[in-house]
Design a protein around this motif. Structure first.
Motif, short mmCIF file in Angstrom:
data_model
loop_
_atom_site.label_atom_id
_atom_site.label_comp_id
_atom_site.label_asym_id
_atom_site.label_seq_id
_atom_site.Cartn_x
_atom_site.Cartn_y
_atom_site.Cartn_z
N LEU A 206 15.23 -9.03 12.45
CA LEU A 206 14.95 -8.85 13.87
C LEU A 206 13.67 -9.56 14.30
O LEU A 206 13.61 -10.13 15.39
N ASP A 238 16.56 -5.40 9.35
CA ASP A 238 15.22 -4.96 9.73
C ASP A 238 14.38 -4.80 8.47
O ASP A 238 14.91 -4.72 7.36
N ASN A 246 16.35 -3.70 18.85
CA ASN A 246 17.47 -4.44 18.29
C ASN A 246 17.48 -5.85 18.87
O ASN A 246 16.65 -6.20 19.72
#
Length: 297
Positions: A206, A238, A246
């Motif tokens: 991310l 992540d 997100n």
């Protein structure tokens, strides 16, 4: 942007590998699709080559692609899969004969290298499913067929709660976000001015998404756009310490100062329902509280 001639029944399409190797016996379903569409198929010399991750050496992949570029009987080139490696062979290609007799280049993911390069040359190309997309939906297959044969192309999808409403028109550019990011600063980088940008990605951290979006912002790409279409942001990862947003929330945060329409979760990218997009073609885009519509002009 120049559109290559559309295909007609009896035309021939070549399947080649520009990046990751394809050594499995897995092409029969795609060959059957093409045959059902009335097309003939040529299998490139790179199919089956095996050099670690790649389909042969850079020189072998470039030579196969060049053969299909230069052959007047080949009306479209369909890249077998993505991965990584297309950029390694790009500068070995000579597009002289392509410019004399353009043809459709088809694929997504790592094939964004070719889409972006063709865009800088002023040619349209097709972002769509590839021969190994065995789980592709019938809608995805049909959208590719329509794109190749020059039939009307229009998409209407339900409104996503993150969408930013509005209307826009402009030439569609883009593809895989990681590839676009890697090409900025090179001769193959897209020009974002007055364009509508499509982005999608797969298997990225991310914070990498944030890094890439910040690059687009700082190099002036985002501020010059007329609209954005966000496709699949698939299998994002992540860290142990979460990033806190997100992928879609990251994109929303980086683009929040721009007063342009944005469509989220459009069915294109690393998805079974990967709808074909004609890059380099002017589109009209509308997002409202009911639905989102994209019309290729």
């Amino acid at each position: 942007m120049i559109a290559p001639p559309y295909l007609k029944k009896g035309d021939t399409i070549a399947i080649v590998a520009t990046a990751r190797k394809n050594i499995e016996d897995n092409l029969q379903p795609a060959i059957s699709w093409l045959k059902n569409w009335g097309l003939e198929v040529v299998i490139g010399s790179t199919i089956g080559l095996d050099k670690n991750q790649l389909a042969g050496t850079d020189e072998q992949r470039a030579a196969d692609f060049q053969t299909q570029l230069d052959n007047p009987n080949i009306k479209a080139i369909w890249c077998v899969r993505g991965g990584y490696g297309t950029v390694r062979m790009l500068d070995l290609l000579d597009f002289t004969k392509f410019k004399q007799s353009p043809k459709w280049i088809v694929g997504f993911s790592d094939v964004t290298v070719l889409h972006s390069h063709l865009n800088t040359m002023g040619y349209q190309s097709i972002h769509g499913i590839m021969p190994v997309s065995s789980k592709a939906t019938e809608d995805a297959k049909e959208s590719l067929r329509k794109s190749l044969f020059g039939e009307s192309l229009k998409y209407t999808v339900p409104c996503d709660q993150m969408n930013r409403y509005g209307k826009a028109s402009g030439v569609l550019v883009g593809g895989n976000l990681s590839i676009l990011y890697s090409l900025f600063g090179s001769p193959s980088a897209i020009d974002c001015t007055d364009k509508i940008l499509f982005i999608e990605d797969l298997d990225e951290y991310l914070y990498h998404i944030d890094r890439m979006m910040m690059n687009l912002k700082r190099n002036g790409c985002l501020e010059s756009l007329k609209g954005i279409i966000v496709g699949g942001m698939t299998k994002m990862k992540d860290n142990d310490i979460p990033w806190g947003k997100n992928a879609l929330e990251i994109i929303d945060d980086v683009t929040k100062t721009y007063k342009i329409p944005i469509i989220y979760n459009f069915p294109a990218g690393h998805l079974a329902d990967n709808h074909a997009l004609i890059l380099g073609r002017k589109i009209s885009l509308e997002a409202n509280d009911l639905e989102s519509t994209i019309v290729f002009e």
